[in-house]
Motif scaffolding. Structure first.
Motif, PDB file in Angstrom:
ATOM      1  N   PHE A  28       0.824  -1.204   0.000  1.00 16.60           N
ATOM      2  CA  PHE A  28       0.000   0.000   0.000  1.00 16.60           C
ATOM      3  C   PHE A  28       0.863   1.260   0.000  1.00 16.60           C
ATOM      4  O   PHE A  28       0.590   2.215  -0.736  1.00 16.60           O
ATOM      5  CB  PHE A  28      -0.934  -0.022   1.212  1.00 16.60           C
ATOM      6  N   VAL A  29       1.929   1.274   0.798  1.00 17.70           N
ATOM      7  CA  VAL A  29       2.803   2.444   0.870  1.00 17.70           C
ATOM      8  C   VAL A  29       3.521   2.662  -0.461  1.00 17.70           C
ATOM      9  O   VAL A  29       3.623   3.791  -0.951  1.00 17.70           O
ATOM     10  CB  VAL A  29       3.807   2.297   2.035  1.00 17.70           C
ATOM     11  N   ILE A  30       3.996   1.582  -1.076  1.00 16.24           N
ATOM     12  CA  ILE A  30       4.653   1.708  -2.379  1.00 16.24           C
ATOM     13  C   ILE A  30       3.668   2.209  -3.432  1.00 16.24           C
ATOM     14  O   ILE A  30       4.001   3.070  -4.257  1.00 16.24           O
ATOM     15  CB  ILE A  30       5.287   0.370  -2.791  1.00 16.24           C
ATOM     16  N   LEU A  31       2.436   1.701  -3.410  1.00 11.11           N
ATOM     17  CA  LEU A  31       1.409   2.164  -4.341  1.00 11.11           C
ATOM     18  C   LEU A  31       1.115   3.653  -4.147  1.00 11.11           C
ATOM     19  O   LEU A  31       0.974   4.389  -5.129  1.00 11.11           O
ATOM     20  CB  LEU A  31       0.135   1.342  -4.160  1.00 11.11           C
ATOM     21  N   CYS A  32       1.056   4.104  -2.901  1.00 14.51           N
ATOM     22  CA  CYS A  32       0.830   5.536  -2.629  1.00 14.51           C
ATOM     23  C   CYS A  32       1.987   6.390  -3.131  1.00 14.51           C
ATOM     24  O   CYS A  32       1.770   7.484  -3.678  1.00 14.51           O
ATOM     25  CB  CYS A  32       0.616   5.762  -1.136  1.00 14.51           C
ATOM     26  N   LEU A  33       3.212   5.918  -2.962  1.00 15.88           N
ATOM     27  CA  LEU A  33       4.369   6.668  -3.447  1.00 15.88           C
ATOM     28  C   LEU A  33       4.381   6.762  -4.966  1.00 15.88           C
ATOM     29  O   LEU A  33       4.675   7.824  -5.530  1.00 15.88           O
ATOM     30  CB  LEU A  33       5.657   6.028  -2.939  1.00 15.88           C
ATOM     31  N   VAL A  38       3.404   9.982  -9.895  1.00 15.31           N
ATOM     32  CA  VAL A  38       2.685  10.178 -11.160  1.00 15.31           C
ATOM     33  C   VAL A  38       1.886  11.479 -11.122  1.00 15.31           C
ATOM     34  O   VAL A  38       1.886  12.249 -12.090  1.00 15.31           O
ATOM     35  CB  VAL A  38       1.779   8.970 -11.460  1.00 15.31           C
ATOM     36  N   LEU A  39       1.219  11.750 -10.016  1.00 15.68           N
ATOM     37  CA  LEU A  39       0.433  12.981  -9.911  1.00 15.68           C
ATOM     38  C   LEU A  39       1.321  14.222  -9.860  1.00 15.68           C
ATOM     39  O   LEU A  39       0.911  15.301 -10.291  1.00 15.68           O
ATOM     40  CB  LEU A  39      -0.470  12.933  -8.682  1.00 15.68           C
ATOM     41  N   TYR A  40       2.543  14.086  -9.352  1.00  9.07           N
ATOM     42  CA  TYR A  40       3.469  15.216  -9.311  1.00  9.07           C
ATOM     43  C   TYR A  40       4.011  15.542 -10.699  1.00  9.07           C
ATOM     44  O   TYR A  40       4.157  16.704 -11.060  1.00  9.07           O
ATOM     45  CB  TYR A  40       4.624  14.902  -8.351  1.00  9.07           C
ATOM     46  N   VAL A  41       4.283  14.499 -11.488  1.00 12.83           N
ATOM     47  CA  VAL A  41       4.891  14.697 -12.799  1.00 12.83           C
ATOM     48  C   VAL A  41       3.855  15.097 -13.855  1.00 12.83           C
ATOM     49  O   VAL A  41       4.132  15.901 -14.735  1.00 12.83           O
ATOM     50  CB  VAL A  41       5.631  13.400 -13.228  1.00 12.83           C
ATOM     51  N   THR A  42       2.646  14.552 -13.755  1.00 10.85           N
ATOM     52  CA  THR A  42       1.618  14.769 -14.766  1.00 10.85           C
ATOM     53  C   THR A  42       0.797  16.024 -14.439  1.00 10.85           C
ATOM     54  O   THR A  42       0.381  16.204 -13.298  1.00 10.85           O
ATOM     55  CB  THR A  42       0.681  13.551 -14.812  1.00 10.85           C
ATOM     56  N   PRO A  43       0.518  16.877 -15.427  1.00 13.33           N
ATOM     57  CA  PRO A  43      -0.334  18.042 -15.181  1.00 13.33           C
ATOM     58  C   PRO A  43      -1.758  17.620 -14.783  1.00 13.33           C
ATOM     59  O   PRO A  43      -2.256  16.571 -15.209  1.00 13.33           O
ATOM     60  CB  PRO A  43      -0.353  18.774 -16.525  1.00 13.33           C
ATOM     61  N   PHE A  44      -2.403  18.448 -13.970  1.00 22.67           N
ATOM     62  CA  PHE A  44      -3.725  18.113 -13.452  1.00 22.67           C
ATOM     63  C   PHE A  44      -4.754  17.965 -14.563  1.00 22.67           C
ATOM     64  O   PHE A  44      -5.643  17.112 -14.476  1.00 22.67           O
ATOM     65  CB  PHE A  44      -4.196  19.175 -12.449  1.00 22.67           C
ATOM     66  N   LYS A  45      -4.654  18.768 -15.613  1.00 25.94           N
ATOM     67  CA  LYS A  45      -5.614  18.675 -16.717  1.00 25.94           C
ATOM     68  C   LYS A  45      -5.583  17.288 -17.362  1.00 25.94           C
ATOM     69  O   LYS A  45      -6.619  16.739 -17.713  1.00 25.94           O
ATOM     70  CB  LYS A  45      -5.322  19.737 -17.782  1.00 25.94           C
TER      71      LYS A  45
END
Length: 84
Positions: A28-33, A38-45
């Motif tokens: 679970f911790v690895i999946l969260c990381l 992915v969310l940090y690198v990819t733009p929100f749009k």
């Protein structure tokens, strides 16, 4: 009934974070990381577009089976299961 179901889900989430089963907690911790990266690198749009397209897909592309994370979380024991 609904409050009991919510409490059961909360107990399962607490058990996941309390290292009762270290293998599952580590997964679970690895999946969260990975998700955070992915969310940090990819733009929100882009994230919103892909999520919206996935959510509104055609019914013939939907599966009758529950999703893997949902199925994993439902099989996790709660304190009510341990009291039996």
């Amino acid at each position: 009934m609904v409050v009991g179901d919510i409490a059961t889900q909360g107990e399962r989430f607490q058990a996941l974070l309390s290292w009762r089963v270290p293998r599952a907690t580590c997964f679970f911790v690895i999946l969260c990381l990975v998700a955070a990266l992915v969310l940090y690198v990819t733009p929100f749009k882009i994230v919103a577009l892909v999520g919206g397209m996935f959510r509104m897909r055609q019914p013939k592309f939907r599966s009758k089976m529950p999703s893997a994370p949902s199925n994993f979380f439902r099989k996790w024991p709660s304190k009510a299961d341990m009291m039996l």
